[in-house]
Structure formats: C-alpha cells, structure tokens
Write a protein that holds these residues in place. Sequence first.
Motif, PDB file in Angstrom:
ATOM      1  N   UNK A 135       0.862  -1.182   0.000  1.00 46.00           N
ATOM      2  CA  UNK A 135       0.000   0.000   0.000  1.00 46.00           C
ATOM      3  C   UNK A 135       0.894   1.225   0.000  1.00 46.00           C
ATOM      4  N   UNK A 136       0.464   2.235  -0.732  1.00 40.01           N
ATOM      5  CA  UNK A 136       1.209   3.485  -0.771  1.00 40.01           C
ATOM      6  C   UNK A 136       0.334   4.637  -0.338  1.00 40.01           C
ATOM      7  N   UNK A 137       0.964   5.658   0.166  1.00 38.94           N
ATOM      8  CA  UNK A 137       0.229   6.889   0.503  1.00 38.94           C
ATOM      9  C   UNK A 137       0.785   8.027  -0.329  1.00 38.94           C
ATOM     10  N   UNK A 138      -0.076   8.655  -1.076  1.00 36.25           N
ATOM     11  CA  UNK A 138       0.364   9.793  -1.872  1.00 36.25           C
ATOM     12  C   UNK A 138       0.199  11.046  -1.035  1.00 36.25           C
ATOM     13  N   UNK A 139       1.268  11.383  -0.328  1.00 31.93           N
ATOM     14  CA  UNK A 139       1.167  12.503   0.602  1.00 31.93           C
ATOM     15  C   UNK A 139       1.892  13.733   0.078  1.00 31.93           C
ATOM     16  N   UNK A 140       2.580  13.595  -1.047  1.00 33.54           N
ATOM     17  CA  UNK A 140       3.340  14.708  -1.585  1.00 33.54           C
ATOM     18  C   UNK A 140       2.407  15.578  -2.422  1.00 33.54           C
ATOM     19  N   UNK A 141       2.598  16.875  -2.362  1.00 31.39           N
ATOM     20  CA  UNK A 141       1.798  17.708  -3.249  1.00 31.39           C
ATOM     21  C   UNK A 141       1.056  18.844  -2.581  1.00 31.39           C
ATOM     22  N   UNK A 142       0.357  19.560  -3.425  1.00 28.30           N
ATOM     23  CA  UNK A 142      -0.304  20.787  -3.014  1.00 28.30           C
ATOM     24  C   UNK A 142      -1.340  20.673  -1.906  1.00 28.30           C
ATOM     25  N   UNK A 143      -2.221  19.687  -1.955  1.00 27.98           N
ATOM     26  CA  UNK A 143      -3.279  19.661  -0.939  1.00 27.98           C
ATOM     27  C   UNK A 143      -2.714  19.597   0.473  1.00 27.98           C
ATOM     28  N   UNK A 144      -1.631  18.844   0.645  1.00 23.97           N
ATOM     29  CA  UNK A 144      -1.015  18.770   1.961  1.00 23.97           C
ATOM     30  C   UNK A 144      -0.401  20.115   2.353  1.00 23.97           C
ATOM     31  N   UNK A 145       0.254  20.753   1.408  1.00 25.29           N
ATOM     32  CA  UNK A 145       0.836  22.066   1.708  1.00 25.29           C
ATOM     33  C   UNK A 145      -0.212  23.017   2.261  1.00 25.29           C
TER      34      UNK A 145
ATOM     35  N   UNK B  85       6.397  21.110  -0.969  1.00 30.29           N
ATOM     36  CA  UNK B  85       6.231  19.753  -0.429  1.00 30.29           C
ATOM     37  C   UNK B  85       6.226  18.759  -1.574  1.00 30.29           C
ATOM     38  N   UNK B  86       7.408  18.483  -2.043  1.00 30.35           N
ATOM     39  CA  UNK B  86       7.559  17.564  -3.154  1.00 30.35           C
ATOM     40  C   UNK B  86       9.016  17.169  -3.201  1.00 30.35           C
TER      41      UNK B  86
END
Length: 889
Positions: free
Chosen positions: A90-100, A459-460
């Motif tokens: 399982x992976x978590x896509x946590x990188x990117x704009x929404x998290x920022x 955040x990338x």
Amino acid sequence: MAANETTEADATVPERPALDGLERKWSEAWERDGCYRFDRSAPRERVFAIDTPPPTVSGSLHVGHVFSYTHTDALARYQRMRGKAVFYPMGWDDNGLPTERRVQNHFGVRCDPSVAYDPDFAPPAEPSEKEPLSISRPNFVELCLRLTETDERAFEELWRRLGLSVDWSMTYTTIGARAQRISQRSFLGLLARGEAYQLEAPTLWDVDFQTAVAQAELEDRERPGAMHRVRFSIADDGSGGAGEALIETTRPELIPACVALLAHPDDERFRALVGRDARTPLFGTRVPVLTHSLVDREKGTGLVMVCTFGDLTDVVWWRELGLPVRSVLGPDGRLTDVPWGAAGWESDDVERARREYEQLAGRTVNQARKRIVELLVEDGDLVGEPQPLTRAVKFFEKGERPVEIVTSRQWFIRTMSRREELIERGRELSWHPPYMRARFEDWVNGLTGDWCISRQRFFGVPFPVWYPLDDSGAIRHDEPIAARAEQLPVDPSTDVPDGYAPEQRGQPNGFVGDPDVMDTWATSSLTPQIAGHADEGAGGAGGDRAGAPAGEGLFAKVFPMDVRPQAHDIIRTWLFSTILRSHLDYDELPWANAAISGWVLDPDRKKMSKSKGNVVTPMHLLEQFGADAVRYWAASGRPGTDTAFDPKQMKDGRRLAVKLLNASKFALADLPAEGQSLTSALDRAMIARVARVAADATASFDEYDYARALERVERCFWWYCDYYVELVKGRRYDPGETDRGRAGAASASRALRRSLSVFQRLFAPFLPFVCEEVWSWWQPGSIHQAGWPDARELADALAGEQANEREERALELAADVLREVRKAKSQARRPMRAPVARAVVHDTAERLAALELAIEDLRPAGSIDVVATVEVDDAEQFAVDVELADDDS
RNA sequence: GGGCGCGUAGCUCAGUGGGAGAGCGCUCGCUUCACACGCGAGAGGUCGCAGGUUCGAAACCCGCCGCGCCCACCA
C-alpha cells in the motif's frame, strides 16, 4: 480460535452462526499470522505483483476508493489462492499541493526555501493565519509528514476493516526518503541522457498557486464571458491607404500583448490586408497581418488577434510564425508594468500608450478586462455591445482561477519525440476492459508539448541539482551541478554540492540550489520502482535503459509488475506517465496488465464529489452493512464501468454472507458421516455442475473479470441452496435401515462437504471474513492460503464417478418438478410440507428415463406419495399435475 | 467537432446468433427439522427508434435519438 488450530476431524459449528465480530476477529488473526506477507523467497515466475494506487492522503477516502480497491483485492486474493506469492503493497500519496495548504493553515506557517533548517524547530503554539511563520523547506516537510501520518493511520484502519489483503510491511509514501531517492535518481539519469532538459518557455501557469502545471492537470470549466468586437486601424504604408480591421476576442485585456493579426491563407476577404501592419487600439503598436492554416474563417470576423499568450493556440502561432514576445501578465495573475517605447514596446504614440496602460497595470485579469472595455468604448474602438457567452476555460484541476500562459524556466521530460513508441507500449499492454486503450492512444496523440515536471512549490521532491553563480552573482542555468548517486536524496536548499562550502550559497562565484520540486506525477509515475525498492541492492540500478532488472533483489522479483489497477480518469496522468518513465528508464512496460475500474456515481448518476455533498463515508457503510456486504456491492461493478451507489445491493451481500453461514452449518452437521464415494446420481450431477462454475469463475478471474466470477458463483450457489440441498435432505435425514440408504446418506454428506469446500473458496476473494469463518469450522489454516478449486481437484472429488448426461438431466428435471410442486402448494395456499398424493410428470421418454434416477430424492423433497409419468412427444409439453392430499388439519 | 462507452422489468444490472433473465421493490402465501438476516409463488418488458444481414437479432452491420465520459486549434 485461530484458523490453524482446528482440523476437519473436530469441526465445530456454532449453534447460531452470526456475522457480528468476524471482522475484528479475522483481521487480527491475519495480521498475527502474517497471512498476506509477501514471500520474498518465491521464484520470479510465482510472483504476482500489484502496482497499488497510492490514495491521496490529504483528503479522506470515499466510497469510490472502497469500490476500486475491492476489485484489486479480489484479484489479489484469487492469485494468492492460485499459489502466487502476491506482492500487494500500500502506498500513501502525501506529496503535493493539498497537503501544503493544510499544513499552512493548521500550523500557521509558510515555506521559505531561503530559510535555513532548524533542527529544534517547533511549530507555533497558537498558529496565526495573518502572520504566518516563515520556515525552511525541510522544516516545512517535517510538518507535512507529521500531519499526513495521522491520516495514513486512519486510512490503514479503514483498509483493514474492509479486509484488503495488503502486506502492511511494504507500505510506502510518495514523499518518503525512498521515493525521493528514486525520483531524483531517475531524473539524473534522464538529465544525463538528454531526456530531461531545462527551458525558458511559455508555460501553463496557475496564478493562485504560482506554479507551472502540466497539460494533464488541466480541466475545462464552463465560465461566462463576452465576445468583444474590436477595431484595429491599418497603418498607411503607402501601398493601399489607411483602413481598419475588425477582430473578435473574449480577452480584450490582452490587446497590449497583441503581436499579430491572422487570417486564413485562402480567405479572399483579407487578401488586401495580409502583409500590411495593423495598429492596436489604445496602444498604437504596429502588428503584422499574417496567415495561418489553423485560423477558422467561420469564427468571429475571420481575423484573429494573436497575443502572448491568451491560449495554447497563441503559443502555436507564436512559435510557428516566429513572432516576438510581448508579455503583460505576471505570475500573480496581474498585469505587470511594461516599458512603452523601449525595444519590443514601440508605439505610434508612446505617451498615450503609457497613459492608457497605467489604467491596467497592477490589475487582475478580470479587473483589467473591465477597465479596458471602458477605455475602448471611450475611444470608439469597441464595435457594438459585448455579446455575453459561455465558453469552456482551462483550469488547473486544483485551481480556482483559469490558467494563464506565462514565460518561465522549467524542467521538461521529452515526450513528443516518443509518441509513436508510447503508443506501441500501449498496444503491448493488456487492457481490462480492452476499449480503455483508446483513451490512452487519444491522449498520446493529443499531446501538444513535452511534459513540464517542475513546480514552484515546496512539499515535493526537489530537483537534485545546483547552479554555479558567476562573478556578478548571476545563475548559470546551463551548467547544472548534479548530485552524486550516493548523496540521494538531497535537498539543494540545505545540502551543499561537492566542491563548495555552505557559506558560498547565494554568493558571487558560489552556488544556489534549484528552487523547484517535481510534479507529483513525476514521483507517482515511479510507484513500481518505489514499492519494489528499486534503490536497493543489485539488479535495481535501472535508469540506463538496460531492460528489466536481474538478480535476487526485491525489485528484480517484482518488476515488471503484473498489474496496474486504477480508475479510468487518470489514464492520461498516472498510467501514461508510468509507462513513459518505465519506457525511458528500462525500455520496457512497467506491468503486463492494466485493470481499469469505473467510478461510483450517486443515484442520480452524477459523479460523487465533496463539493456536491453527495459523498458517503465508507466507515459508516462498513458499520451498517459489514465489510463483506460492502465488498459484494463493489465486486458487482463491472471492470471499467461506472456504477451507481446502491445500499440495496449491500443488503444483498449481507444476505449472501448469512446464507453462506447457514448453508455451511447444514452441510457440516454431524450426521451422517461422510462416505467414501458418491453413490447417488444427483450428487454426482451437482458436483459436475459446481465444477463447471469453478472453471467459469477461474476463466473470468484470469480475464480480470471479478464481477463475472462473482455473478456465476453466486447464481450457482443460490440454485444449490434452493434445489440441491432440498433434494438431498430426505436421503440425509432419513436414510432408512438398508445399506443402500446408509450409503446414500453418506454420499450426500460427502457431496455436501466437497461442494461446500468449493463454494467457500470461490467466494473467499469477495467475502473474506465470512469465508474465513466458515472455513475455520472444519479446515486447518486460512482459506486465503488454501488452493483455488481447480479442475483436477474436482475430478478427484468425483473419485472417478463422473456424472453422465442422464444424471445431469435428472438433476435438472428434479428441480423442475420440485418447482411445479411448490407452485401448486403455493397457489393452494398450503405449507410446503403439505403432502402430495400424486404428482404426474408429463415429459419425453428420454427425460422421463432420466427422472427415474431422481425419484427417490424427489419424493421426500416434495412430500410426494406417488410420482407417476406420462410420456409426451415434445419437451415443450412438460407439465406436472399435482394432486394435493386432503387437508388433514 | 473527434473518440470511447451506455440505452433490457419501477430501481440496480446480467445476457453478444436459436427458450427475455437476476436481485431489490411490489402482491400473495408459508413458524419448512441450515437459515424469518428465512422459504415458496406471482404480477411486471414493443430489449431507445428506424432500416439491413440471417431460416432466426436484445445481440451482428448502417443510420438516427438520448445519456455519460475523455479529448479538441472553444479567437
């Protein structure tokens, strides 16, 4: 009780089987026993590897996730039962704009890459929205990680509750060190091979996030606008006198950025104008009237204004006609100051141009548009009233204002020159369903430029390069200093390149780090490499187009993977970019199959989305219906097909699970003991039928059609419960005192147990909890590690006693007669056990001969005293006369 | 404008050359010894429209209508 503590000999069946508590009980047991752990010792050919989609962590999981992840899980469970070592991370896509965005608001901070890392940093106790604290990129990233960790735990809990058979020891994130290392390494490889390059060029730009975006991240939105008819004057060049030209535009604010007017080469109306100069209204800039075949004669006045840049067509015209750049739009979406009178900003009336433009400078696009219309009206250059219209405008999919085209320096990966190869890769791939390939080909054919992978965000994954500064402190972009492979991952905003001291950062003759991060797809396009630990050990080097990795490392075991499961909306992004990266780095497809799932639509057939408020939270569903029931609904959705959200089908799923409990209880009842052989025709016929269904389910699963498999198995199972089980009850409960009777009862027990074992396993990929429960009553080990029922096993179950055609017909006919008897009782409003004095079956001689084999079972099943037959010529004339015995109540 | 998909019972959907189906919903009946979280039965459809191929079409071909999605050089 654990699955592996029971054996068939001491089958224990609960008095009243129930679904409550099964999810907790079995998910704990699976975790404890490592039931879904990937077996790294398995040989390559026994591995089945899944490139699991990493859900975006900054939102919440919705019912659409439950839907498609269930499809994948069913496939995973099937393959595992087929004996495969299933690699299912399982992976978590946590990188990117929404998290920022969330981190900024939650902690009251802003990322400032120029700030140095503070190892002792703690976020403000009371976050201030108005005066955010500036922190370094590494500190910012730490906060992002902290926040996403909470979400990731919640996600994992939901997935466990749903019963995903993921190996939780293989979890990855798209911002983690491994993902960064692999992304950076791949990038450096592309850079070294010339597949990645840097260019200052017109770029799609989001003015709110102030970052470049890619073509794939755009979407159309309908927006109101207005068509303005604007008069340009024609300068008198001595060849034809003065005149005027009319154009139509929805973007009059870009008139100062106009660089040409265009007509279609064959358009007679403008023949006299072509080659002459027009003069922009208000600003008096001379622009040439040229021709281009992309101009549509039917649109507007037939004459079109080219600006730098109003839309992507402007870019095409600008490039192909070699026009100058006259840019008025800043990265913040406001009109910038421009130097009227300077080179490139010539005007026939410089003073006036300055005066008019002052009214626009500093304004947003919308404000400037409003103002320039007023100026045009004053000047008399607006012809008629603006005509309101609605048109589609390009937006960044996460943005709130239309994208603009702004010239900036960006990193690109070459895709245009690879289009034919990519289409060929798409044809090598097995698509499920096959027609989804068209979306891929359409996308590749429609590409208009190379893939812009740099984003002006934080955040990338940073670009692992620095640039030297010259004597004057100017950046020498053309001499990037690449990080060494052993250094990765690096953050050039804090790490220092070889040969430089930290104090030289930003100093003349010193260095600076590349300020950008990679597009989130530039990382998630490497999920097979990240999940498969391509950065570890031998065989995972990659990045040199040397083909598939070799050796004994994990990556060599799992890559290329077997399947990419994903939804159809991200074929143009995730699927496309993953193929591209694998093609560029390994000269190979990243997986052999693409299993494309549809969307969940609300009952009005609209896409579920948060903004519509029609989202159903999955945990609530799981609590209400149970995981198996929710999975049943999900697995009923055909591959690639959008499915309406329907709680009714979850009730059906629950019903099926309960039925499986009770049917298992019946089949495993203590009496009578299982015999050594199937002495009864109906038993043999039933097993033959179940064997066919198992073969059908297997073929369906092999085609990735889990839904078809479920449908076939379920249909057979209900038939089995409604007819077969009823037909053998009499023989089983009342064997009589004869050897023949006892053998018949023992045969029924054997047939029931053999078929039950098959049904339990056929349902296991769909209803993992209830199947594990009923399996544990009588079998050792987990059902999810048991073998998938195959043809050989079923042949063995028959122990050489193959059903013949006559026996199979007997079973069919017995069911038909039973149905007729039930109908008669129902119509007479009598109980089903009401005795039938006489049932007369009308059928052909051949079929009646078969029925003889079933009569002994049929009589008790229908409480029929006498079964008589009447021969008819045609099977169409089949009928049963049912004479109910007198009501003795 | 182009591409793809879909259109079958009130609802959700199977069904790709030869009997129009399932579940739910609805109606009626049944405490039946695995199951009332059940069982049995019934009503309900011009298979979007029109043409063609075929002995035979819900299915194959052509056209049209409607819905959805993706894409487009949307001035």
